[in-house]
Design an enzyme around this catalytic site. Structure first.
Site, PDB file in Angstrom:
ATOM      1  N   ASP A 140     -14.103 -23.421 -23.219  1.00 54.88           N
ATOM      2  CA  ASP A 140     -14.484 -22.006 -23.207  1.00 54.88           C
ATOM      3  C   ASP A 140     -15.761 -21.821 -22.392  1.00 54.88           C
ATOM      4  O   ASP A 140     -15.987 -22.564 -21.431  1.00 54.88           O
ATOM      5  CB  ASP A 140     -14.657 -21.516 -24.651  1.00 54.88           C
ATOM      6  CG  ASP A 140     -14.273 -20.051 -24.835  1.00 54.88           C
ATOM      7  OD1 ASP A 140     -14.914 -19.204 -24.201  1.00 54.88           O
ATOM      8  OD2 ASP A 140     -13.347 -19.758 -25.604  1.00 54.88           O
ATOM      9  N   HIS A 204     -18.588 -15.561 -25.656  1.00 54.99           N
ATOM     10  CA  HIS A 204     -17.183 -15.783 -25.973  1.00 54.99           C
ATOM     11  C   HIS A 204     -16.947 -17.156 -26.584  1.00 54.99           C
ATOM     12  O   HIS A 204     -16.266 -17.299 -27.613  1.00 54.99           O
ATOM     13  CB  HIS A 204     -16.352 -15.597 -24.703  1.00 54.99           C
ATOM     14  CG  HIS A 204     -14.877 -15.606 -24.882  1.00 54.99           C
ATOM     15  ND1 HIS A 204     -14.145 -16.777 -24.950  1.00 54.99           N
ATOM     16  CD2 HIS A 204     -13.980 -14.599 -24.984  1.00 54.99           C
ATOM     17  CE1 HIS A 204     -12.859 -16.480 -25.086  1.00 54.99           C
ATOM     18  NE2 HIS A 204     -12.734 -15.174 -25.111  1.00 54.99           N
ATOM     19  N   SER A 529      -7.964 -14.136 -27.645  1.00 55.32           N
ATOM     20  CA  SER A 529      -9.018 -15.159 -27.668  1.00 55.32           C
ATOM     21  C   SER A 529      -9.517 -15.408 -29.077  1.00 55.32           C
ATOM     22  O   SER A 529      -9.996 -16.497 -29.399  1.00 55.32           O
ATOM     23  CB  SER A 529     -10.195 -14.723 -26.794  1.00 55.32           C
ATOM     24  OG  SER A 529      -9.925 -14.882 -25.433  1.00 55.32           O
TER      25      SER A 529
END
Length: 737
Positions: A140, A204, A529
């Site tokens: 990620d 994220h 996600s």
């Protein structure tokens, strides 16, 4: 298509919109170098320098120094390299012996206090004695290591099986929770705000990592919203960070390099919440390639299904050796109320973190504040486009806008807050850098009437409150839908997990949202996600109880124990939610599993038309395609059943399956079939008897369907009175054939 030119503010807006929708590209030069991936399958046997092989291949086709164009040499877990090549050079490599595929690198994009409890998976759930030995590899944007979610208090030594490293960096330190960290940077990927280290500048990666494996943190919230205890699915598991995403995307060459390392480092599960355009070949897709070699080493890859829903056929990451996860809601929703000066209150759909404390402010209609200096008429200013509003009239007021575009127009004009009329879906919410709410069309009309009939209109926007979502779970509108664009008769997505309004850890280098200055340790965001790491955590939980289970067995356990869903809330049916909503606790005791290994996928690839030469390169052995090994898609030992044909046709398919007993040693399972009108399902034999754990039994399912223009859904359940092993059976008309 030539690059478009724009001459004025409004033409610029229109042009950008057109470019966003259809794409604007300049002419390409076949002699211009770009990054290509050269995939060569499994590692060669013996004492061979793979890097030297790669350099030698480049020296044959590249003018200049080969090492200058070589970016990555994949040599730990599979064979291949990434290099800067011209189109002509790439084409020359395609014909070379030992090459499976050559394809241009793409930039893939990044696709809580309540979620685990919603799934019946509370803090008191049973844990295994080896949970702290489970290592989850997170590919990620990196991680914020100082987050309380990654505190290593109480953790023992790093598992001996770990072979990875914590890449040295001045601003990143590993601990006994985050046991490894690497980063993969290609020129042009990073922006000035990026850390050249495994540290997360975006948020994220911190969010997904804490969702999958974060420790328990009480009293977490986003400025008081969604307050509660956040945790990951396996709080005592270890984390290995592989930073593949930067400001300008996630490059294929970095993704493959991360897979190459993660597999060799000894992770147990790989989680990857990224994707891009729909690939049409498994071995021209970096994620499918990496996941295949992970599967060979017993590692399950958990993937997000994509955020391009509800468009049919938009699902990505569809390789049959991966777990593909859709996003669904939980029994919590956020509402942001708007109160007018006349006392009327309307309920909107955003996450408003600002508290105006009920104070009433001047309320103005965007159509009454056109930016005449730029020649903007009221028919444009009512939409509140950037540059459309008169800052003098708008500053310090709450603005009403007739159509939801974005917040930038009201923000740049100095508005105190904004209320937008929004015709879009209201099943997920966003945060904004100012007080903000979106209302439906009917409420919007009422507000327009109030503004038009009131001399000094006022309004206030309340801070977001929490309400019950009685329809949960259902698959959110943005979650990508099937059918599978590569192999139409493998049902994808596999299942769904919470992915809407998820509270989890956040990078303190990032703000709550764009154009904001506020920092937060925990943030609320939505996407597949977010659903992917929920499935990752569930898979890691199953793995902790069954460390020898294959990736296929773990996926089977998750799918066959999933909570069934209906098309009442999702008209796309199984193309939205697959086998159903994930149920982690039940997945540790599925009764039976549909297992599969490398040989099963090789047979599948033979049936899909891959050449013997390529299959031998991919598998690294002398596998061959013959009448015996040329497996049809319907014979892949998958936990779901799908058949498709053109609209208006009758179709019959025969599926061969084998289940392995992982429940009671002595047991008898009876086939329970649900076949709605238009679907005929026959199972032979209809009873499976087992005498010991690990015993396998085979059966045949024959499915006939009369296809119109829609989907017909049925199911097969193997029931021993304790376990119900559920599989969806889906027949549908496909225009993709």
């Amino acid at each position: 298509m030539a690059v478009r030119t724009c001459s004025s503010t409004w033409l610029t807006l229109v042009c950008f919109t057109i470019c966003f929708l259809v794409g604007c590209h300049g002419a390409s030069d076949t002699n211009e170098r770009q990054v290509y991936i050269v995939y060569m399958g499994d590692l060669p046997k013996g004492d061979v320098s793979v890097s030297n092989i790669h350099i030698g291949m480049l020296e044959e086709i590249v003018s200049g120094v080969a090492s200058d164009v070589l970016l990555y040499s994949y040599r730990r877990s599979f064979n291949g390299f990434a290099a800067k090549l011209t189109e002509d050079e790439a084409n020359k490599l395609k014909g070379k012996e030992g090459v499976v595929s050559v394809f241009p690198s793409q930039k893939k994009q990044l696709h809580t206090s309540r979620t685990w409890e919603f799934m019946g998976f509370n803090k008191k759930m049973k844990t295994s004695i080896i949970e702290s030995d489970i290592i989850i590899g997170m590919l990620d944007t990196g991680v914020w290591p100082e987050s309380e979610s990654f505190n290593d208090t109480g953790f023992g030594p790093i598992p001996k099986k770990w072979k990875g490293t914590c890449q040295k960096s001045a601003n990143f330190t590993c601990n006994n929770k985050i046991i490894g960290a690497r980063y993969y940077l290609t020129d042009g990927d990073n922006g000035p705000e990026d850390f050249i280290s495994p540290r997360d500048a975006e948020g994220h990666g911190t969010h997904t990592t804490s969702t999958a494996a974060g420790g328990l943190v009480s009293q977490a919230s986003l400025f008081g919203i969604a307050k509660g205890t956040v945790r990951g699915g396996v709080p005592s598991s270890r984390i290995a960070v592989y930073k593949i995403c930067w400001s300008y995307g996630c490059s294929d060459e970095g993704i493959l390099a991360a897979f190459d390392d993660a597999i060799a480092d000894g992770v147990d599960i790989i989680s990857l919440s990224v994707g891009s355009f729909i690939p049409f070949d498994y071995f021209e897709d970096s994620i499918a390639i990496g996941a295949f070699h992970a599967m060979k080493k017993g590692i399950l890859t958990s993937n997000s299904a994509g955020n391009s829903g509800p468009t049919p056929g938009s699902v990505v990451n569809v390789s049959p050796w991966s777990l593909t996860v859709a996003a669904s809601t939980i029994d919590r929703k956020f509402v942001t109320k708007v109160k007018l000066g006349n006392g009327q209150i309307y309920e909107g759909a955003t996450i408003n973190t600002f508290d105006l404390k009920g104070k009433m402010y001047p309320f103005i209609y965007g159509g009454d504040a056109p930016n005449l200096t730029l020649g903007v008429a009221s028919e444009f200013s009512r939409y509140c486009f950037p540059g459309a509003l008169n800052a003098t009239l708008v500053k310090g007021k709450i603005v009403f806008c007739e159509y939801f575009t974005d917040y930038e127009g009201v923000l740049e004009a100095g508005a105190l807050g904004a209320v937008f009329q929004d015709t879009g879906n209201k099943d997920f919410q966003f945060s904004y850098p100012l007080p903000f709410s979106t209302l439906n069309v009917n409420d919007g009309r009422m507000i327009i009437n109030y503004l038009n009939t009131t001399e000094n209109p006022t309004a206030t926007i309340f801070k977001t409150s929490q309400d019950n979502n009685q329809f949960a779970p259902f698959v959110v509108s943005f979650s990508s839908r099937g059918p599978n664009p590569i192999t139409t008769d493998i049902l994808k997505p596999d299942l769904t997990a919470p992915g809407v309004d998820i509270l989890a850890a956040w990078s303190e280098a990032s703000t709550v949202t764009e154009d904001d200055t506020r920092r937060t340790r925990y943030n609320i965001i939505s996407g597949t996600s977010m659903s992917c790491p929920h499935a990752t955590g569930a898979a890691a939980y199953v793995k902790s109880f069954h460390p020898t289970w294959s990736p296929a067995a773990i996926r089977s356990a998750l799918m066959t124990t999933a909570i069934p869903m209906t098309s009442n809330n999702n008209i796309e049916g199984e193309h939205a939610y697959g086998a159903g909503h994930i149920n982690p606790l039940q997945a540790t005791d599925p009764g039976l599993v549909y297992d599969a290994g490398e040989i099963d996928y090789v047979k599948f690839l033979c049936g899909q038309g891959y050449t013997i030469a390529n299959i031998q390169l991919i598998s690294g052995n002398s596998s061959s395609c013959s009448e015996e090994t040329d497996g049809t898609v319907w014979d892949l030992n998958y936990p779901s059943f799908a058949l498709s044909s053109t609209p208006g046709k009758s179709i019959t398919r025969v599926f061969h399956r084998t289940v392995t007993n992982v429940g009671s040693a002595v047991s008898n399972y009876r086939a329970v079939v649900n076949a709605p009108p238009g679907l005929i399902i026959q199972v032979q034999p209809s009873v499976l008897s087992f005498e010991y754990v690990g015993q396998q039994q085979s059966f045949v399912v024959t499915v006939g369907a009369e296809l119109g223009n829609s989907m017909i859904s049925g199911s097969l359940i193997w029931d021993d009175g304790v376990h119900q092993v559920k599989s969806p059976i889906v027949a549908y008309a496909s225009i993709m054939l």
